[in-house]
Design a protein around this motif. Structure first.
Motif, short mmCIF file in Angstrom:
data_model
loop_
_atom_site.label_atom_id
_atom_site.label_comp_id
_atom_site.label_asym_id
_atom_site.label_seq_id
_atom_site.Cartn_x
_atom_site.Cartn_y
_atom_site.Cartn_z
N ARG A 273 0.53 -1.25 -0.14
CA ARG A 273 0.40 0.13 0.21
C ARG A 273 0.89 1.37 -0.01
N PRO A 274 1.91 1.13 -1.11
CA PRO A 274 2.59 2.63 -0.61
C PRO A 274 1.74 3.67 -0.97
N SER A 275 2.32 5.41 -0.68
CA SER A 275 1.47 6.11 -0.97
C SER A 275 2.04 7.25 -0.55
N PRO A 276 2.08 7.85 -1.32
CA PRO A 276 2.61 9.79 -1.41
C PRO A 276 3.97 9.67 0.15
N GLY A 277 5.05 10.13 -0.04
CA GLY A 277 5.95 10.42 1.41
C GLY A 277 6.26 8.77 2.04
N GLY B 40 14.54 -3.79 -10.31
CA GLY B 40 14.19 -3.02 -10.14
C GLY B 40 12.50 -2.52 -10.76
N GLY B 41 12.04 -4.01 -10.70
CA GLY B 41 10.79 -3.76 -11.54
C GLY B 41 9.93 -3.25 -10.28
N HIS B 42 9.96 -3.87 -9.55
CA HIS B 42 9.46 -4.23 -7.76
C HIS B 42 9.19 -2.58 -7.45
N ALA B 43 10.57 -1.90 -7.80
CA ALA B 43 11.09 -0.72 -7.20
C ALA B 43 11.04 0.58 -7.56
N ALA B 44 10.67 0.73 -8.74
CA ALA B 44 10.28 1.15 -9.58
C ALA B 44 8.44 1.78 -9.05
N ALA B 45 7.87 1.00 -9.43
CA ALA B 45 6.36 0.56 -8.96
C ALA B 45 5.84 1.19 -7.73
N ILE B 46 6.93 0.29 -6.59
CA ILE B 46 6.65 1.81 -5.45
C ILE B 46 7.51 3.19 -5.66
N LEU B 47 7.65 3.45 -5.69
CA LEU B 47 8.65 4.51 -6.52
C LEU B 47 7.36 5.29 -7.15
N GLU B 48 7.08 5.13 -7.98
CA GLU B 48 6.13 5.85 -8.82
C GLU B 48 4.80 6.50 -7.96
N LYS B 49 4.29 5.68 -7.23
CA LYS B 49 2.63 5.06 -6.19
C LYS B 49 3.45 6.33 -4.49
N THR B 50 4.86 6.47 -4.47
CA THR B 50 5.26 7.31 -3.29
C THR B 50 5.90 8.51 -4.03
N ALA B 51 5.72 9.02 -5.52
CA ALA B 51 5.82 10.48 -5.46
C ALA B 51 4.96 11.54 -5.22
N PRO B 52 5.84 12.12 -4.78
CA PRO B 52 6.73 13.64 -4.94
C PRO B 52 7.65 12.70 -3.96
N ASN B 53 7.43 12.65 -2.61
CA ASN B 53 8.51 12.66 -2.18
C ASN B 53 9.07 11.04 -1.37
N GLY B 54 8.16 10.28 -2.11
CA GLY B 54 8.80 9.27 -1.18
C GLY B 54 9.75 8.05 -0.95
N ALA C 178 15.35 9.69 -9.20
CA ALA C 178 17.03 10.11 -8.59
C ALA C 178 16.55 11.04 -7.86
N GLY C 179 17.88 11.32 -6.72
CA GLY C 179 16.61 11.93 -4.83
C GLY C 179 16.30 10.94 -4.54
N ARG C 180 15.60 10.40 -4.96
CA ARG C 180 14.43 9.46 -4.40
C ARG C 180 14.82 8.18 -3.12
N PHE C 181 16.10 7.91 -3.71
CA PHE C 181 16.11 6.77 -3.23
C PHE C 181 17.60 5.71 -2.98
N GLU C 182 18.09 4.86 -2.55
CA GLU C 182 19.65 4.42 -2.72
C GLU C 182 19.94 3.06 -3.06
N LEU C 183 20.84 2.97 -3.52
CA LEU C 183 20.89 1.44 -4.01
C LEU C 183 22.13 1.13 -3.09
N ARG C 184 22.64 -0.29 -2.64
CA ARG C 184 23.79 -0.47 -2.18
C ARG C 184 23.59 -1.99 -2.45
N ARG C 185 25.29 -2.64 -2.84
CA ARG C 185 25.09 -3.98 -3.15
C ARG C 185 25.83 -3.78 -2.03
#
Ligand SMILES: C[S@@+](CC[C@H](N)C(=O)[O-])C[C@H]1O[C@@H](n2cnc3c(N)ncnc32)[C@H](O)[C@@H]1O
Length: 300
Positions: free
Chosen positions: A10-14, A25-39, A62-69
């Motif tokens: 249930r991701p929502s803005p912020g 990054g398929g699921h991550a992109a879908a989550i980032l779309e739903k949490t726009a503009p500041n999630g 860009a600016g709304r995520f961090e990736l680590r290996r």
């Protein structure tokens, strides 16, 4: 299972979300779309190629995520306590890992017997196959692959490697095929042994056990943990984890004796009683999803 994951988390803005197995990054992109503009999204993967692919896929955010290996079970430990709205684990191997012969995950293409998700790790499948005693190999094939011919296959491997060590997936798959012919079955006779070796090389069940505990600490009350597993060993572990953490009591020792229970506040509630399976459309598009099961828990 993108739609099912979004319904679960249930991701929502912020919102603040963590994806422990970011893959492409398929699921991550879908989550980032739903949490726009500041999630915010934290994503990790043990596989360097996956992190690079996710960087490219998530560039529009860009600016709304961090990736680590790294291993989610370790990286989640340092992700902070109680600040996250949701955590996703989409377990197992990715299509790019299976499709690139050099990664050594597939018995359908000949490649080195590797199977490491993280190429920086020293242990490979070749080492297990060429160095372990027959009893230990049989235990791995039985426990992690449910392979009914585990002892026979292990003895044949030990016999064969006396001539020459196994180097390729084709050599191992060929030996198993000669030993346990297909007899018209759809699945390749080496399927279970390959799954077992992969789980052992990557300590997949150990990571899952530690990662689930770390994920629950990360969540806010009301935050959700969604786990997609691909075989019964993983699913059993996830189901049992949820059951234990949803109990309002604890007990010591191996047996649950009602008179000896000690009350305690449950940490989780199960968002659905049963695991969610992929729908027909997804099965038609992606046959590899046929064994996927999603379980969802909510922090209390
Ligand atoms: C099924 S794929 C994930 C696909 C991803 N959800 C997507 O949308 O593209 C599984 C990924 O999990 C990674 N992985 C498996 N175990 C891991 C662990 N313990 N720590 C970090 N990554 C892991 C694998 O390297 C692989 O890239």
């Amino acid at each position: 299972m993108v739609a099912e994951v979004l319904a679960a988390l249930r991701p929502s803005p912020g919102g603040r979300f963590a994806d422990g197995t970011v893959g492409g990054g398929g699921h991550a992109a879908a989550i980032l779309e739903k949490t726009a503009p500041n999630g915010w999204l934290f994503g990790c993967d043990r596989d360097g190629a996956a992190v690079e692919a996710a960087e490219r896929r998530l560039a529009p955010f860009a600016g709304r995520f961090e990736l680590r290996r790294g291993n989610y079970s370790e990286l989640f430990e340092s992700a902070g306590v109680g600040g996250w709205d949701g955590v996703l684990l989409d377990l197992g191997v990715s299509s790019p890992q299976l499709d690139v012969a050099e990664r050594g995950f597939s018995f359908q293409q000949d490649g080195p017997l590797d199977m490491r998700m993280d190429a920086r790790q020293p242990l490979t499948a070749a080492e297990l196959v060429n160095d372990l005693p027959a009893e230990e190999l049989a235990r791995i094939f039985w426990e992690f692959g449910d392979e009914s011919q585990s002892r026979r296959i292990a003895r044949a491997i030990v016999e064969d490697r006396r001539q020459q060590p196994f180097q390729t997936t084709g050599e191992l798959a060929g030996l198993i095929e000669r030993l346990v012919p297909r007899h018209g079955q759809r699945t390749h006779p080496a399927t279970k042994v390959f799954q077992a070796l992969r789980i052992a090389v990557n300590d997949e069940l150990g990571s899952l056990e530690r990662g689930l505990a770390a994920a629950v600490k990360m969540l806010k009350p009301g935050g959700r943990l969604a786990v997609i597993s691909f075989h019964s060993l993983e699913d059993r572990l996830v189901k049992e984890f949820g059951r234990v953490r949803a109990r309002d009591y604890e007990f010591s020792g191996p047996v649950d004796v009602p008179e000896l229970r000690r009350p305690r506040a449950p940490e989780l509630k199960l968002a659905q009683r049963k695991a969610v399976k992929p729908g027909d459309a997804e099965l038609a598009e992606n046959p590899r999803s046929r064994s996927a099961q999603l379980r969802v828990m909510e922090k209390i």
